[in-house]
Scaffold this motif. Sequence first.
Motif, PDB file in Angstrom:
ATOM      1  N   TYR A   1      17.003  -4.607 -23.495  1.00 44.58           N
ATOM      2  CA  TYR A   1      15.767  -4.653 -22.704  1.00 44.58           C
ATOM      3  C   TYR A   1      14.807  -5.760 -23.144  1.00 44.58           C
ATOM      4  O   TYR A   1      13.752  -5.929 -22.542  1.00 44.58           O
TER       5      TYR A   1
ATOM      6  N   LEU B   1       9.610   8.361 -16.299  1.00 46.86           N
ATOM      7  CA  LEU B   1      10.611   8.914 -17.210  1.00 46.86           C
ATOM      8  C   LEU B   1      11.562   9.775 -16.379  1.00 46.86           C
ATOM      9  O   LEU B   1      11.218  10.881 -15.967  1.00 46.86           O
ATOM     10  N   ARG B   2      12.736   9.248 -16.148  1.00 46.89           N
ATOM     11  CA  ARG B   2      13.708   9.929 -15.273  1.00 46.89           C
ATOM     12  C   ARG B   2      14.535  10.921 -16.089  1.00 46.89           C
ATOM     13  O   ARG B   2      15.007  10.596 -17.181  1.00 46.89           O
TER      14      ARG B   2
ATOM     15  N   ILE C   1      19.881  10.194 -27.879  1.00 49.09           N
ATOM     16  CA  ILE C   1      19.244   9.300 -26.908  1.00 49.09           C
ATOM     17  C   ILE C   1      18.628   8.156 -27.708  1.00 49.09           C
ATOM     18  O   ILE C   1      17.891   8.375 -28.659  1.00 49.09           O
TER      19      ILE C   1
ATOM     20  N   HIS D   1      14.122   4.720 -24.783  1.00 44.27           N
ATOM     21  CA  HIS D   1      13.865   5.946 -24.020  1.00 44.27           C
ATOM     22  C   HIS D   1      13.377   7.042 -24.965  1.00 44.27           C
ATOM     23  O   HIS D   1      14.110   7.481 -25.852  1.00 44.27           O
ATOM     24  N   SER D   2      12.144   7.496 -24.765  1.00 45.70           N
ATOM     25  CA  SER D   2      11.538   8.391 -25.746  1.00 45.70           C
ATOM     26  C   SER D   2      10.552   9.339 -25.082  1.00 45.70           C
ATOM     27  O   SER D   2       9.550   8.909 -24.510  1.00 45.70           O
TER      28      SER D   2
ATOM     29  N   TYR E   1       8.186  -1.194 -24.211  1.00 42.19           N
ATOM     30  CA  TYR E   1       7.953   0.237 -24.058  1.00 42.19           C
ATOM     31  C   TYR E   1       7.135   0.805 -25.218  1.00 42.19           C
ATOM     32  O   TYR E   1       7.260   1.985 -25.565  1.00 42.19           O
TER      33      TYR E   1
ATOM     34  N   PHE F   1      17.123  11.849 -20.667  1.00 40.29           N
ATOM     35  CA  PHE F   1      16.035  11.121 -20.025  1.00 40.29           C
ATOM     36  C   PHE F   1      16.122   9.633 -20.328  1.00 40.29           C
ATOM     37  O   PHE F   1      16.734   9.211 -21.321  1.00 40.29           O
ATOM     38  N   ALA F   2      15.496   8.844 -19.462  1.00 42.61           N
ATOM     39  CA  ALA F   2      15.448   7.391 -19.650  1.00 42.61           C
ATOM     40  C   ALA F   2      14.217   6.850 -18.953  1.00 42.61           C
ATOM     41  O   ALA F   2      13.842   7.313 -17.861  1.00 42.61           O
ATOM     42  N   PHE F   3      13.581   5.861 -19.560  1.00 44.48           N
ATOM     43  CA  PHE F   3      12.460   5.181 -18.917  1.00 44.48           C
ATOM     44  C   PHE F   3      12.962   4.401 -17.710  1.00 44.48           C
ATOM     45  O   PHE F   3      14.124   3.980 -17.643  1.00 44.48           O
ATOM     46  N   ASP F   4      12.070   4.170 -16.762  1.00 47.17           N
ATOM     47  CA  ASP F   4      12.364   3.386 -15.569  1.00 47.17           C
ATOM     48  C   ASP F   4      12.840   1.990 -15.979  1.00 47.17           C
ATOM     49  O   ASP F   4      12.102   1.232 -16.610  1.00 47.17           O
TER      50      ASP F   4
ATOM     51  N   THR G   1      15.832   8.677 -30.465  1.00 42.03           N
ATOM     52  CA  THR G   1      14.573   9.360 -30.176  1.00 42.03           C
ATOM     53  C   THR G   1      14.802  10.848 -29.947  1.00 42.03           C
ATOM     54  O   THR G   1      13.841  11.612 -29.862  1.00 42.03           O
TER      55      THR G   1
END
Length: 723
Positions: free
Chosen positions: A82, A216-217, A169, A173-174, A237, A224-227, A151
């Motif tokens: 990223y 946050l999907r 994870i 993504h946190s 992030y 879960f994962a950030f957009d 995380t």
Amino acid sequence: MIVLGAKAGEHDACFALVKDGEPLFVYEQERFNRVKHGMSSDVSVLFEGLAEHGVAPGDIDLVATCGDHGLVPERLRQAREYLTGAALERATKNVEWRHPTFHRVLAAAGFGEDRVVDVRHHVSHVASVFYASPFDDAAVLSLDCSGEADTAMLAHCTRRDGISILETIGLPHSLGRFYEAVTHWLGWGFGEEGKTMALAAYGDPKRYAADLSGLLRVDNDGLFAFDAGLTDGTFSYSTQELVTRVFEERFGPRRKRDDGLEQHHKDVAAAGQYLCERVMLRLATTLKKRTGSNALLVAGGVALNSVGNGLIRREGIFPQIAVYPQVTDAGAALGAALYTYHQRERSGSHHYWEMKHPFLGREIDLDRVREAAAAAGLEGVRCDDPAAFAAERLAAGRIVGWIQGRSEIGPRALGNRSILGNPATPGIKTRINAEVKHRENWRPFAPSVLEEDLSTYFEASEPLPYMTVVAPLREEWREKLESISHVDGTARVGTVGDSFNPLFSRLIREFKQRTGMGMVLNTSFNDKGEPIVQTCEQALRLFASSGMDVLVIGDWVFEDKRGARVGDLDPLRINCRKLPDRPTLLVALQDADHAQRAMDVLGREQVVSTSAVCVVGERETPRFDGEVVRVDSQDGLFETAGNWPQVVVLVPWSADKFVFDPAVYHSETAETSRRLIEAGTHDLFWVDPSGQVVLARDVLYVHHAQPSGVPAAYARYWQPAEK
């Protein structure tokens, strides 16, 4: 086998000593340096704890850090997904420098590379709860902002097979970072997520749930994962970026701390809490499916979300759920020690310790109570039955401070460092919030209730001793007990039994005899923004300066404040007592307010015998009665400071930065400090705006060549091992 677990430096620093599988002490740095979420690379607290328990540093078999710098390559692989260009380069330098630091601080304290072992951060969290539990088989959910490369961790733990990692994870993504960003947008800071959780009860989650769910999907398993659409190669992030580039764009400017709370603030808090609960509930369901265990343990900073824990409990996914009191990074020190013991013990007779109470901190210094009382202008009397005395005062509607024995670990007062009230007294919540804790009145307190009376007041029957899980109040009690009830009718309950805390249990029983109620209001013994008190002096000062009516310390009772000399608990004043009383040069680099405060403490209050001030560059000269010297360069500072046996440098940033930030470690200030030490300056300290006072002699060399021998600052602690 003796194993030391350590989170040395950065937030929530902590040291835990485990002998043959059982902890002897767990000392949180903040209790000693009085800086909330205490950080310090000075490990004197560790050596003090060893001395108190009769353990020489040389007796320790292994030192376990709650972080594995062997995972740095994986962390960098994640970063490349990223980040690009300059942003990736900055992140790489930070990661490569920061993560080995925890290991190096301990090696530099004299333990040596052969004794320092690294434990994965989330494995430390998992171990901190599993190896403290009575369960042979348990599912463990660990959630926080981040470890080295994780995380979140889902694990299945058994005494036969140990810890089996089922799922992790990775960054960025946190869930912890997401909730932290909500908290910061609401105007609060690090470690104040509990305010967000409390405020959420006043909001409507539906208003902004879609906005935050897009950020946050979350899939059906709770993973879960950030957009990914936020990624442009520069967006890391971080909390600050999430606040400025996401929350402010969607919800308006970040609230200032002292501004009012509008409905849209409450609704954003509610949406953030809703998303957090959804993740926790789905991950718990996934763990149940994958492990078949009957017990769930929750760890990591997110585990302080007692509302989320309460939802999992109410859903009945697991017959048993346990959340221990020290689930933050401070608890990872104990986890690292327990994990290392169970991995390395080869005798075949592993001792499986069970946490039956949280009282593993330092004993109250009762031998100094007379001296502390005299200094505060207070007089106390001895009491034959302090529990009955406190109960009588509580029944009369008084606010009672209660200090006994060893302190609790973790952020919740559980009966040894408590401020107590009668939960049925009208206005008691407002009084304690306004006159003692000095905090927002919409924040409720927690109840401590006798185990056998739990189901009388709450829709629960199993022990919930650590105030980490909410339970619903029964409808008939909600109006009468609004002081300990959240607006949604739940409370962060703590059950008390005779084996858990005998004296506190007897206090509540005495209270019940007088009122018919087997419950007291219980909040931590500290003022807003402060750690829980550690000493008689601190307890007496807070009693004298607040609306507390009664203070009980051991068998000493204090009620009369007429002669009280009110003093503050400024960490700077407390920590400056570390300074030897010798001629001192005070070096003001930046931040005039910080410099002036330090001048007042060190100079005007004569903490050291004589002082002069050296002002570097175009700085405002602090008001000072002694000699003031101005210099325009670090070379000028070197020439001036070289004539003094003791130098105190007032740094404008966290004193821990000179270990964790390469720019500071190689700064002019650090290099000049090294030159002074090498030229013969006896002592050199750095003092930061939070009030931390750190002896710089040894930590200034943590990232230099492999340390050897015992550093000067800690030599006296090593002497018994060398004889």
